[in-house]
Design an enzyme around this catalytic site. Structure first.
Site, PDB file in Angstrom:
ATOM      1  N   ASP A  95       0.844  -1.197   0.000  1.00 42.24           N
ATOM      2  CA  ASP A  95       0.000   0.000   0.000  1.00 42.24           C
ATOM      3  C   ASP A  95       0.881   1.251   0.000  1.00 42.24           C
ATOM      4  OD1 ASP A  95      -2.974   1.043   0.915  1.00 42.24           O
ATOM      5  OD2 ASP A  95      -1.376   2.279   1.760  1.00 42.24           O
ATOM      6  N   TYR A 110       2.944  10.170  -0.063  1.00 40.56           N
ATOM      7  CA  TYR A 110       4.020   9.618   0.778  1.00 40.56           C
ATOM      8  C   TYR A 110       5.398   9.993   0.220  1.00 40.56           C
ATOM      9  CZ  TYR A 110       0.299   6.491   2.604  1.00 40.56           C
ATOM     10  OH  TYR A 110      -0.851   5.978   3.133  1.00 40.56           O
ATOM     11  N   LYS A 141      -3.021   6.068  -4.052  1.00 44.55           N
ATOM     12  CA  LYS A 141      -4.122   6.996  -3.722  1.00 44.55           C
ATOM     13  C   LYS A 141      -3.899   8.354  -4.378  1.00 44.55           C
ATOM     14  CE  LYS A 141      -3.830   4.770   0.791  1.00 44.55           C
ATOM     15  NZ  LYS A 141      -2.406   4.540   1.012  1.00 44.55           N
ATOM     16  N   HIS A 177      -7.735   9.716  -1.431  1.00 41.44           N
ATOM     17  CA  HIS A 177      -7.021   9.687  -0.150  1.00 41.44           C
ATOM     18  C   HIS A 177      -7.831  10.274   1.014  1.00 41.44           C
ATOM     19  CE1 HIS A 177      -2.650   9.274   1.346  1.00 41.44           C
ATOM     20  NE2 HIS A 177      -3.487   9.111   2.340  1.00 41.44           N
TER      21      HIS A 177
END
Ligand code: A2P
Length: 285
Positions: free
Chosen positions: A48, A53, A82, A115
């Site tokens: 994931d 990120y 996402k 997200h």
């Protein structure tokens, strides 16, 4: 669920391995590459990540290395990303998806999530924004570029309109750990045949020092992390376990050979609130 490759079945019939390897807060570069490669080598089949990120290129490299060293095919791995909040809307979501795919160096994605919902605290037309983002995701899904689409951090009122569209969400990824159960959201997901995933199943590490969890861990001869992950699974929620430490990546997958009794489940359910405080109706990002 008897092994880490057993699967939840989503409402489109696709399967998703019941233990995921998370990459939030994993530093970009060698740490992310090594973490993802190690997880795949240790048997994790579900990775994931997310554009925000900031590590998708490294996660992609870790996936390539992991597939090669574990000797498995791309199809044997489930990969999620996402679309970030600044890219909501139709055209921008399509662009965000292309960037994610280029960074991950993949030609399809197993799951793509919104997200965070656009919400009324920041947007008058929040529902329309979410619907436009969803329209782009639906198009990518129908074109076969994504195998499943879903949500993250959506409460019931955020998802209501999306549930009336042609392709219904298959997943909602929410904060879920001892001290943060979001029962109302989980129940809404159950009613709508949406699989729930848990981000921060260890409360971002904060619940690891809880004395009651330590006692339960001792009773089962397990670590507190294993107790938390097992508790999530026994709630039929899919834990996304994040660690960059090889010994912990190994430890966190060993949650299929014991079972928490009803009394211990209830004791953990009753723990004092310990959420991150991130509320989709109040975030300012
Ligand atoms: P690290 O990645 O440095 O190994 P959450 O998933 O709830 O957000 O928690 C992630 C945090 O918990 C990370 O800081 C991670 O550290 C730590 N962590 C993950 N697994 C374990 C474990 N088995 N024991 C102790 N800490 C862990």
């Amino acid at each position: 669920m008897k092994t880490m490759t057993d699967c939840f079945v989503m409402n489109n019939g696709n399967k998703i391995p019941c233990l995921g390897y998370g990459t939030w807060q994993t530093p970009d570069g060698q740490t992310a590459i090594n973490g993802v490669r190690t997880a795949i080598e240790m048997g994790y089949r579900h990775i994931d990540t997310a554009a925000v990120y900031g590590n998708e290129e490294s996660v992609g490299e870790g996936i390539a290395q992991g597939l090669a060293s574990a000797g498995i095919k791309r199809e044997e791995l489930f990969v999620t990303s996402k679309v970030w909040n600044t890219m909501r809307g139709y055209d921008t979501t399509l662009r965000a998806f292309d960037k994610t795919m280029a960074d991950l160096k993949l030609d399809y994605l197993d799951l793509y999530l919104i997200h965070w919902p656009a919400a009324a605290n920041r947007f008058e037309d929040w529902d329309k924004i979410n619907l436009e983002t969803w329209r782009a995701m639906t198009e990518l899904y129908k074109a076969g570029r994504i195998r499943a689409i879903g949500l993250s951090n959506f409460k019931e009122h955020h998802m209501r309109s999306l549930l009336q569209t042609e392709v219904r969400p298959m997943i909602d990824q929410i904060e879920f750990h001892p001290g943060m159960m979001q029962t109302d959201v989980v129940e809404a997901c159950r009613r709508n045949d949406i699989v729930v995933e848990a981000w921060s199943p260890l409360g971002n590490g904060k619940v690891l020092s809880d004395p009651m969890l330590a006692k339960i861990a001792e009773k089962y001869g397990r670590s507190v992390a294993q107790i938390c992950l097992r508790w999530v699974l026994q709630h039929d929620v899919l834990p996304l376990s994040k660690s960059v430490t090889p010994s912990r990546i190994e430890e966190n997958k060993k949650i299929f050979d014991f079972e928490l009794c009803a009394e211990d489940m209830a004791a953990i359910d009753a723990m004092a609130p310990a959420g991150s405080g991130l509320d989709p109706d109040n975030i300012d990002f």
